[in-house]
Write a protein that holds these residues in place. Structure first.
Motif, PDB file in Angstrom:
ATOM      1  N   ALA A  32     -13.409 -35.657  14.172  1.00 45.97           N
ATOM      2  CA  ALA A  32     -14.123 -36.075  12.726  1.00 45.97           C
ATOM      3  C   ALA A  32     -15.203 -35.111  12.578  1.00 45.97           C
ATOM      4  CB  ALA A  32     -15.227 -37.314  13.503  1.00 45.97           C
ATOM      5  N   ILE A  33     -15.363 -33.830  13.839  1.00 50.43           N
ATOM      6  CA  ILE A  33     -16.378 -32.705  13.386  1.00 50.43           C
ATOM      7  C   ILE A  33     -15.251 -31.663  13.246  1.00 50.43           C
ATOM      8  CG2 ILE A  33     -17.624 -30.706  14.456  1.00 50.43           C
ATOM      9  CD1 ILE A  33     -19.545 -33.168  15.494  1.00 50.43           C
ATOM     10  N   GLY A  34     -14.468 -31.440  13.947  1.00 47.39           N
ATOM     11  CA  GLY A  34     -13.228 -30.425  13.759  1.00 47.39           C
ATOM     12  C   GLY A  34     -13.763 -29.286  14.042  1.00 47.39           C
ATOM     13  N   SER A  35     -14.420 -28.266  13.194  1.00 40.68           N
ATOM     14  CA  SER A  35     -15.039 -26.580  13.405  1.00 40.68           C
ATOM     15  C   SER A  35     -16.571 -27.183  12.933  1.00 40.68           C
ATOM     16  CB  SER A  35     -14.222 -26.064  12.647  1.00 40.68           C
ATOM     17  OG  SER A  35     -14.748 -26.083  11.198  1.00 40.68           O
ATOM     18  N   SER A  36     -17.582 -26.139  12.820  1.00 43.12           N
ATOM     19  CA  SER A  36     -18.458 -25.913  12.769  1.00 43.12           C
ATOM     20  C   SER A  36     -18.233 -26.184  11.187  1.00 43.12           C
ATOM     21  CB  SER A  36     -18.855 -24.142  12.666  1.00 43.12           C
ATOM     22  OG  SER A  36     -17.703 -23.468  12.060  1.00 43.12           O
ATOM     23  N   ALA A  37     -17.695 -26.206  10.641  1.00 43.93           N
ATOM     24  CA  ALA A  37     -17.520 -26.407   8.971  1.00 43.93           C
ATOM     25  C   ALA A  37     -17.513 -28.495   8.922  1.00 43.93           C
ATOM     26  CB  ALA A  37     -16.669 -26.213   8.303  1.00 43.93           C
ATOM     27  N   GLY A  38     -17.888 -29.055   9.850  1.00 40.12           N
ATOM     28  CA  GLY A  38     -18.063 -30.550   9.706  1.00 40.12           C
ATOM     29  C   GLY A  38     -19.788 -30.936  10.344  1.00 40.12           C
ATOM     30  N   MET A  98     -28.700 -28.878   6.073  1.00 42.21           N
ATOM     31  CA  MET A  98     -29.309 -28.875   7.232  1.00 42.21           C
ATOM     32  C   MET A  98     -28.777 -27.366   7.897  1.00 42.21           C
ATOM     33  SD  MET A  98     -31.089 -29.751   9.343  1.00 42.21           S
ATOM     34  CE  MET A  98     -31.953 -31.993   8.932  1.00 42.21           C
ATOM     35  N   GLN A  99     -29.811 -26.585   8.488  1.00 42.22           N
ATOM     36  CA  GLN A  99     -29.106 -25.007   8.765  1.00 42.22           C
ATOM     37  C   GLN A  99     -29.704 -25.631  10.064  1.00 42.22           C
ATOM     38  OE1 GLN A  99     -32.355 -22.374   8.470  1.00 42.22           O
ATOM     39  NE2 GLN A  99     -31.170 -20.935   6.880  1.00 42.22           N
ATOM     40  N   VAL A 100     -28.128 -24.705  11.250  1.00 44.46           N
ATOM     41  CA  VAL A 100     -28.367 -25.361  12.292  1.00 44.46           C
ATOM     42  C   VAL A 100     -28.454 -24.107  13.615  1.00 44.46           C
ATOM     43  CG1 VAL A 100     -26.819 -26.220  14.858  1.00 44.46           C
ATOM     44  CG2 VAL A 100     -27.246 -27.586  11.676  1.00 44.46           C
ATOM     45  N   PHE A 101     -28.932 -24.065  14.485  1.00 41.15           N
ATOM     46  CA  PHE A 101     -28.676 -22.920  15.648  1.00 41.15           C
ATOM     47  C   PHE A 101     -28.292 -24.169  16.947  1.00 41.15           C
ATOM     48  CE2 PHE A 101     -30.043 -20.526  18.899  1.00 41.15           C
ATOM     49  CZ  PHE A 101     -30.013 -19.616  18.256  1.00 41.15           C
ATOM     50  N   ASP A 102     -27.270 -23.167  17.357  1.00 37.31           N
ATOM     51  CA  ASP A 102     -26.173 -23.990  18.146  1.00 37.31           C
ATOM     52  C   ASP A 102     -26.107 -23.088  19.630  1.00 37.31           C
ATOM     53  OD1 ASP A 102     -24.022 -25.089  19.054  1.00 37.31           O
ATOM     54  OD2 ASP A 102     -22.947 -23.778  18.763  1.00 37.31           O
ATOM     55  N   GLY A 103     -26.796 -23.775  20.549  1.00 39.17           N
ATOM     56  CA  GLY A 103     -26.836 -23.696  21.786  1.00 39.17           C
ATOM     57  C   GLY A 103     -25.490 -22.490  22.684  1.00 39.17           C
ATOM     58  N   HIS A 149     -12.704 -22.419  15.693  1.00 38.01           N
ATOM     59  CA  HIS A 149     -13.880 -23.866  15.010  1.00 38.01           C
ATOM     60  C   HIS A 149     -14.836 -22.997  14.853  1.00 38.01           C
ATOM     61  CE1 HIS A 149     -13.591 -26.161  18.616  1.00 38.01           C
ATOM     62  NE2 HIS A 149     -12.803 -26.383  17.869  1.00 38.01           N
ATOM     63  N   ILE A 150     -15.350 -21.287  14.756  1.00 36.60           N
ATOM     64  CA  ILE A 150     -16.336 -21.081  13.821  1.00 36.60           C
ATOM     65  C   ILE A 150     -15.766 -19.443  12.968  1.00 36.60           C
ATOM     66  CG2 ILE A 150     -18.195 -19.320  14.079  1.00 36.60           C
ATOM     67  CD1 ILE A 150     -19.492 -21.080  16.643  1.00 36.60           C
ATOM     68  N   ASP A 151     -16.244 -19.134  12.014  1.00 34.96           N
ATOM     69  CA  ASP A 151     -15.679 -18.048  11.007  1.00 34.96           C
ATOM     70  C   ASP A 151     -16.656 -18.027  10.747  1.00 34.96           C
ATOM     71  OD1 ASP A 151     -14.883 -19.150   9.015  1.00 34.96           O
ATOM     72  OD2 ASP A 151     -12.958 -18.907   9.974  1.00 34.96           O
ATOM     73  N   LEU A 152     -17.049 -16.413   9.728  1.00 37.58           N
ATOM     74  CA  LEU A 152     -18.410 -16.958   8.278  1.00 37.58           C
ATOM     75  C   LEU A 152     -17.985 -17.597   7.843  1.00 37.58           C
ATOM     76  CD1 LEU A 152     -18.543 -12.791   8.325  1.00 37.58           C
ATOM     77  CD2 LEU A 152     -19.915 -14.630   9.726  1.00 37.58           C
ATOM     78  N   GLU A 153     -17.370 -18.036   7.522  1.00 37.77           N
ATOM     79  CA  GLU A 153     -16.914 -18.990   5.816  1.00 37.77           C
ATOM     80  C   GLU A 153     -17.114 -19.905   6.924  1.00 37.77           C
ATOM     81  OE1 GLU A 153     -12.334 -20.510   4.413  1.00 37.77           O
ATOM     82  OE2 GLU A 153     -12.940 -18.790   3.458  1.00 37.77           O
ATOM     83  N   LYS A 154     -16.380 -21.277   7.437  1.00 41.18           N
ATOM     84  CA  LYS A 154     -17.002 -22.089   8.302  1.00 41.18           C
ATOM     85  C   LYS A 154     -18.412 -22.463   8.554  1.00 41.18           C
ATOM     86  CE  LYS A 154     -12.140 -22.365  10.109  1.00 41.18           C
ATOM     87  NZ  LYS A 154     -11.338 -23.016  11.277  1.00 41.18           N
ATOM     88  N   ALA A 155     -18.517 -21.503   9.090  1.00 43.25           N
ATOM     89  CA  ALA A 155     -20.095 -21.552   9.596  1.00 43.25           C
ATOM     90  C   ALA A 155     -21.325 -21.796   8.531  1.00 43.25           C
ATOM     91  CB  ALA A 155     -20.166 -19.833   9.806  1.00 43.25           C
ATOM     92  N   ARG A 156     -20.893 -20.644   7.106  1.00 45.53           N
ATOM     93  CA  ARG A 156     -21.509 -21.509   5.395  1.00 45.53           C
ATOM     94  C   ARG A 156     -21.656 -22.834   5.389  1.00 45.53           C
ATOM     95  NH1 ARG A 156     -24.136 -17.902   2.202  1.00 45.53           N
ATOM     96  NH2 ARG A 156     -23.714 -16.192   3.452  1.00 45.53           N
ATOM     97  N   ALA A 157     -20.552 -23.272   5.564  1.00 48.07           N
ATOM     98  CA  ALA A 157     -20.384 -24.333   4.719  1.00 48.07           C
ATOM     99  C   ALA A 157     -20.473 -25.465   5.138  1.00 48.07           C
ATOM    100  CB  ALA A 157     -18.020 -25.325   5.158  1.00 48.07           C
ATOM    101  N   GLY A 158     -21.174 -25.227   6.852  1.00 48.11           N
ATOM    102  CA  GLY A 158     -21.075 -26.147   7.977  1.00 48.11           C
ATOM    103  C   GLY A 158     -22.560 -25.940   8.138  1.00 48.11           C
ATOM    104  N   GLY A 159     -23.595 -24.974   7.808  1.00 45.54           N
ATOM    105  CA  GLY A 159     -25.101 -24.786   7.932  1.00 45.54           C
ATOM    106  C   GLY A 159     -24.638 -24.358   9.316  1.00 45.54           C
ATOM    107  N   LEU A 160     -23.652 -23.174   9.731  1.00 49.20           N
ATOM    108  CA  LEU A 160     -24.382 -22.527  10.994  1.00 49.20           C
ATOM    109  C   LEU A 160     -24.602 -21.836  10.777  1.00 49.20           C
ATOM    110  CD1 LEU A 160     -23.729 -22.781  14.141  1.00 49.20           C
ATOM    111  CD2 LEU A 160     -21.544 -21.526  13.880  1.00 49.20           C
ATOM    112  N   ALA A 161     -26.203 -22.049  11.188  1.00 55.41           N
ATOM    113  CA  ALA A 161     -27.249 -20.498  10.836  1.00 55.41           C
ATOM    114  C   ALA A 161     -27.522 -19.636  11.671  1.00 55.41           C
ATOM    115  CB  ALA A 161     -28.443 -21.095  10.053  1.00 55.41           C
ATOM    116  N   GLY A 162     -27.062 -19.692  13.155  1.00 52.45           N
ATOM    117  CA  GLY A 162     -27.069 -19.282  14.102  1.00 52.45           C
ATOM    118  C   GLY A 162     -27.011 -19.789  15.737  1.00 52.45           C
ATOM    119  N   GLY A 163     -26.732 -19.153  16.361  1.00 56.94           N
ATOM    120  CA  GLY A 163     -26.441 -19.274  17.803  1.00 56.94           C
ATOM    121  C   GLY A 163     -26.392 -18.463  19.021  1.00 56.94           C
TER     122      GLY A 163
END
Length: 358
Positions: free
Chosen positions: A309-315, A1-6, A34-48
């Motif tokens: 339970a989430i921990g970071s963008s990877a979660g 699931m790709q995510v765009f975060d506000g 909570h966010i770096d490029l590695e964690k973003a990719r792991a968690g599906g964080l695609a933009g924000g």
């Protein structure tokens, strides 16, 4: 699931780090952010929306002042920032974002349109849109607004919780109504109209209730709170009443679920031991008022204590798995994850979608 975060505060975290290590770790990984490029990719964080926040006196990131770890609390508002300080720190953080883009080798791109966001997400890079949280960098005559818009600014919260020459924010107070004082100034009313003209999103998340209703009356754009929750479930001043949520719905606007635990929990505590079910209850209530097209995410990553339970963008996948198990269908999850953000940004920017153009 790709995510765009506000909403995230990673630029503040990097700005406050005088060693340069946070900048490097965003690109290379290995940080506790909570966010770096590695964690973003792991968690599906695609933009924000990447927030620029001129720092408050208590400073820091990734947490909250100690008084918010127990309730009740009523934090004194910091003194208003002088314009030169607000401008200096704002320019510094915009520079950080632009330098991250150059150093990322194409893994991060600063976007100015929805079409650019969707193209960057489609190629697997992180789409960053510039947001300001607290408009202390902008002069009352709004000359700096034109400069910042040309630099890529597409979203602005007129106030963080401290007051400025555009309006009054809500204090960090629990329990409390969001009705905490006067709203916009005359300069604030001019800012609303100019943002409408430029197609800049107005974020209502830190504005008090009086200011909210003034924006609702003056603005011809969708009402958006990038990172707020439901007041009747957590009676902190930062959350939105049912009446406010209904106004957002009438404008075809949007509210992004804030992961900050003090704005989720019934007891108002900033405590990482907060179950995902607490987040779902807020989403359920938002859906009740806003419908499936008005609910999204506004995590507050790197600016607050979030559920462990989430921990970071990877979660992030753990949240979507929980929602799926609770009966949220795939189409709704996709709306919450990113499609609703694209729709409301497109309406705000007066931008035609590819499908509409065809």
């Amino acid at each position: 699931m790709q995510v765009f975060d506000g909403h995230n505060d990673i630029l503040l975290r990097i700005h406050l780090d005088e060693t340069g290590e946070a900048f490097r770790q965003f690109l290379e990984g290995g940080s506790d952010a909570h966010i770096d490029l590695e964690k973003a990719r792991a968690g599906g964080l695609a933009g924000g929306l990447f927030a620029v926040f001129p720092p408050s006196p208590w400073g820091g990131s990734g947490g909250a002042p100690d008084p918010m770890r127990r309730a009740p609390y009523d934090l004194a508002l910091p003194a208003p920032l002088a314009h030169p300080f607000g401008l200096d720190s704002t320019v510094s953080m915009i520079s950080i974002l632009l330098r991250l883009e150059r150093a990322s080798g194409g893994r991060l791109a600063v976007c100015r349109t929805v079409a650019e966001i969707e193209a960057v997400m489609a190629r697997g890079s992180l789409a960053a849109m510039l947001h300001i949280e607290g408009a202390e960098a902008i002069d009352p005559d709004l000359r700096m607004l034109d400069v910042l818009h040309a630099a890529g600014l597409r979203s602005i919260g007129m106030v963080w919780s401290r007051h400025n020459h555009f309006g009054h924010g809500v204090p960090m107070r629990f329990p409390s109504s969001p009705d905490t004082g006067p709203g916009l100034t005359e300069a604030g009313r001019r800012l609303v109209k100019r943002c409408n003209e430029l197609g800049i999103l107005l974020d209502l998340s830190h504005l008090n209730e009086a200011g909210f209703w003034e924006v609702a009356k003056l603005s011809d754009a969708p009402l958006v709170a990038t990172h707020s929750n439901v007041h009747r479930l957590c009676t902190v001043s930062r959350n939105l009443t049912d009446r406010q949520l209904d106004a957002v719905a009438r404008s075809r606007g949007l509210v992004g679920l804030n992961f900050a635990t003090a704005f989720l929990r019934e007891d108002g505590h900033m405590d990482a031991d907060t179950p995902l079910d607490t987040m779902r209850r807020h989403l359920d209530a938002m859906l009740e008022h806003l419908g499936e097209g008005g609910v999204a995410l506004g995590s507050d990553f790197d600016g607050a204590t979030i559920p462990k339970a989430i921990g970071s963008s990877a979660g992030l996948p753990r949240l979507f798995e929980h929602l799926s198990q609770a009966g949220y269908g795939d189409a709704l999850l996709e709306r919450i994850a990113w499609r609703n953000w694209m729709d409301v940004l497109r309406r705000t920017f007066h931008e035609t979608s590819t499908a509409d153009a065809q």
